[in-house]
Scaffold this active site. Structure first.
Site, PDB file in Angstrom:
ATOM      1  N   GLU A 140      83.414  -5.169  50.004  1.00 49.45           N
ATOM      2  CA  GLU A 140      82.978  -5.082  48.611  1.00 49.45           C
ATOM      3  C   GLU A 140      83.337  -6.356  47.848  1.00 49.45           C
ATOM      4  O   GLU A 140      82.581  -6.811  46.996  1.00 49.45           O
ATOM      5  CB  GLU A 140      83.631  -3.865  47.937  1.00 49.45           C
ATOM      6  CG  GLU A 140      83.040  -2.556  48.447  1.00 49.45           C
ATOM      7  CD  GLU A 140      83.960  -1.377  48.235  1.00 49.45           C
ATOM      8  OE1 GLU A 140      84.941  -1.265  48.999  1.00 49.45           O
ATOM      9  OE2 GLU A 140      83.717  -0.568  47.339  1.00 49.45           O
TER      10      GLU A 140
ATOM     11  N   HIS B 257      80.831   3.888  44.944  1.00 55.83           N
ATOM     12  CA  HIS B 257      80.872   3.089  46.192  1.00 55.83           C
ATOM     13  C   HIS B 257      79.577   2.302  46.395  1.00 55.83           C
ATOM     14  O   HIS B 257      79.261   1.894  47.514  1.00 55.83           O
ATOM     15  CB  HIS B 257      81.034   3.972  47.452  1.00 55.83           C
ATOM     16  CG  HIS B 257      82.365   4.609  47.638  1.00 55.83           C
ATOM     17  ND1 HIS B 257      82.510   5.801  48.319  1.00 55.83           N
ATOM     18  CD2 HIS B 257      83.595   4.239  47.262  1.00 55.83           C
ATOM     19  CE1 HIS B 257      83.785   6.135  48.344  1.00 55.83           C
ATOM     20  NE2 HIS B 257      84.470   5.203  47.700  1.00 55.83           N
TER      21      HIS B 257
ATOM     22  N   ASN C   9      89.773  -6.429  40.754  1.00 52.69           N
ATOM     23  CA  ASN C   9      89.540  -4.985  40.795  1.00 52.69           C
ATOM     24  C   ASN C   9      90.731  -4.325  40.098  1.00 52.69           C
ATOM     25  O   ASN C   9      91.793  -4.165  40.698  1.00 52.69           O
ATOM     26  CB  ASN C   9      89.426  -4.544  42.261  1.00 52.69           C
ATOM     27  CG  ASN C   9      89.122  -3.060  42.401  1.00 52.69           C
ATOM     28  OD1 ASN C   9      89.131  -2.320  41.407  1.00 52.69           O
ATOM     29  ND2 ASN C   9      88.876  -2.633  43.620  1.00 52.69           N
TER      30      ASN C   9
ATOM     31  N   ARG D 136      90.397  14.712  47.782  1.00 51.04           N
ATOM     32  CA  ARG D 136      89.396  15.340  46.910  1.00 51.04           C
ATOM     33  C   ARG D 136      88.612  16.387  47.692  1.00 51.04           C
ATOM     34  O   ARG D 136      88.322  16.200  48.878  1.00 51.04           O
ATOM     35  CB  ARG D 136      88.414  14.293  46.372  1.00 51.04           C
ATOM     36  CG  ARG D 136      88.993  13.465  45.248  1.00 51.04           C
ATOM     37  CD  ARG D 136      88.048  12.355  44.833  1.00 51.04           C
ATOM     38  NE  ARG D 136      88.649  11.064  45.078  1.00 51.04           N
ATOM     39  CZ  ARG D 136      87.972   9.934  45.161  1.00 51.04           C
ATOM     40  NH1 ARG D 136      86.668   9.909  45.053  1.00 51.04           N
ATOM     41  NH2 ARG D 136      88.605   8.801  45.386  1.00 51.04           N
TER      42      ARG D 136
ATOM     43  N   ARG E  59      85.059  -5.813  39.320  1.00 51.09           N
ATOM     44  CA  ARG E  59      84.509  -4.544  39.793  1.00 51.09           C
ATOM     45  C   ARG E  59      84.622  -3.525  38.658  1.00 51.09           C
ATOM     46  O   ARG E  59      85.710  -3.314  38.110  1.00 51.09           O
ATOM     47  CB  ARG E  59      85.300  -4.042  40.999  1.00 51.09           C
ATOM     48  CG  ARG E  59      84.798  -2.693  41.453  1.00 51.09           C
ATOM     49  CD  ARG E  59      85.839  -1.922  42.211  1.00 51.09           C
ATOM     50  NE  ARG E  59      85.326  -0.608  42.528  1.00 51.09           N
ATOM     51  CZ  ARG E  59      86.092   0.436  42.757  1.00 51.09           C
ATOM     52  NH1 ARG E  59      87.402   0.334  42.708  1.00 51.09           N
ATOM     53  NH2 ARG E  59      85.546   1.598  43.033  1.00 51.09           N
TER      54      ARG E  59
END
Ligand code: AMP
Length: 404
Positions: A383, A179, A7, A240, A90
């Site tokens: 993940e 996601h 990743n 965010r 990823r």
């Protein structure tokens, strides 16, 4: 099969070596601040983790360090790179090209590059990871697993923005979500926990961490999700803002004299829990401050839970009901106070939290009351395992095809 999961971020390289059939992580770590003078490398599992200051000018150098630690560290899990059977990467943005994970070839690399316009930092970083692997392990098959591909099933009424149509045609501006690997994993696991086929279930999946997103998954098919063209849309997050009145953007640019990149920075890095509480983007610190009487911290808590509550209502309407709400990530898995606030007052919708089960800790578990029509389930996301599993399946299939 041993799969190395990579990743790559703009200045980081996270990795896990997974033995897929045994469902076991045999090594993991992260290189951080890649390209800067104070770079470091964390390697090892849990209490065996070591942190080493290390020079790494770029992702290529970071990859060399990672591979070296896999075969030469004190507790090296493998003796040679030949024991790595495949690599799973990823990738944040797969655009309209990828509705599932794929074996990486030149064409895939070209498309990931082309899509970098939609996710500049992420896709370029992923390409650096891919190129570093190609250099150090040229003969090992690689698979790209996209954050967006799970949401390619969204219907146009969910993914289009009500802007002039030409912007969709010209720039491919639409909702892509993010996601997706996490939402796919927790929906599949939820079906196992409920002991029902995924194809029979209406699920609302909630990934609530520093980044937050929710999805409506109708009979195994994603029909809506809260993140949009970018991961800035939707829920209030750690730093965010999520969805806000778009007119605030030109207003702030004008009144605060901000450039586009500065206003982007405000919305991505200075808003959310951090912006409202003024304390932290970390919910644990916000919780401590709110319990100490900090009103802005309490407001941040209230807003965060309210934003999740609104999406629950919206997705029940989108699917015409819900069988289970599935929670994951740092906040979803661990914060009993936030879960209490999210589900407070939802009894008229058949959603009732069991206070006692909500307090208990554990792995995959149900926390709804026995008389709750809708189940509430916690599934720790994984993940990396999902990426390893996709890689395993795709590489096995391609080998069978080759043999035929
Ligand atoms: P993630 O992005 O999944 O790593 O989630 C990070 C978020 O989870 C941060 O806001 C943490 O404060 C929050 N978190 C992690 N553990 C806990 C906990 N035990 N209680 C409350 N929040 C937590």
């Amino acid at each position: 099969m041993n799969v190395l999961v990579i990743n790559a971020g703009s200045s980081s390289l996270k990795y896990q070596l997974v033995h897929v059939e045994n469902h076991a992580v045999i090594a993991k770590g992260i290189c951080e601040r890649v390209g800067s003078a104070n770079a470091f490398h964390k390697h090892g599992i849990d209490e065996n983790e070591v942190v080493i200051d290390a020079q790494m000018a770029d992702h290529d150098a970071a990859m060399a360090l990672v591979l070296d630690s896999l075969i030469n560290s004190d507790d090296a899990p493998i003796k040679s790179l030949d024991e790595i059977d495949a690599i799973g990467h990823r990738i944040v943005q797969g655009g309209k090209y990828f509705d599932k994970s794929v074996l990486i070839d030149d064409d895939v690399i070209e498309k990931i590059d082309e899509l970098a316009e939609l996710a500049p930092l992420h896709n370029k970083a992923a390409l650096m990871g891919i190129r570093a692997c190609q250099k150090h392990m040229p003969n090992i098959p690689m698979v790209a697993v996209f954050d967006t591909s799970f949401f390619q099933t969204l219907p146009p009424k969910a993914y289009m923005y009500p802007l002039p149509y030409e912007y969709y045609e010209k720039y491919a501006i639409r909702k892509y979500g993010a996601h997706g690997t996490s939402h796919r994993y927790i929906s599949e696991r939820a079906a196992v926990v409920l002991d029902e086929p995924l194809e029979d279930l209406k699920l609302i999946t909630c990934h609530l961490g520093n980044g937050c997103s929710m999805s409506a998954i109708d009979h195994g098919v994603a029909v809506d999700t809260s993140m949009g063209l970018t991961p800035l849309d939707g829920l209030m997050m750690g730093t965010r803002c999520g969805a806000i009145d778009p007119a605030i953007v030109p207003f702030l640019m004008e009144h605060e004299n901000l450039t586009t990149s500065e206003v982007n920075d405000v919305m991505n890095k200075k808003s959310g829990l951090l912006g409202i509480s003024g304390v932290s983007n970390d919910l644990r610190s916000v919780r401590d401050a709110s319990e100490g009487g900090n009103e802005r911290a309490q407001l941040a808590y209230d807003m965060y839970s309210n934003s999740v509550k609104k999406y629950i209502g919206a997705y029940i309407a989108v699917m015409g009901g819900v069988d289970a709400i599935v929670l994951t990530a740092g906040v979803g898995e661990n914060c009993e106070k936030m879960r209490r606030m999210i589900f407070a007052g939802l009894q008229p919708l058949g959603i009732i939290l069991d206070e006692e089960k909500n307090r208990q800790r554990g792995f995959e578990r149900e926390i709804s009351a026995d008389n709750s029509a809708v189940k509430i389930i916690i599934i720790p996301t994984n993940e990396e395992y999902m990426i390893a599993l996709d890689t395993f399946r795709i590489v096995e299939e391609s080998e069978i095809d080759r043999d035929i």
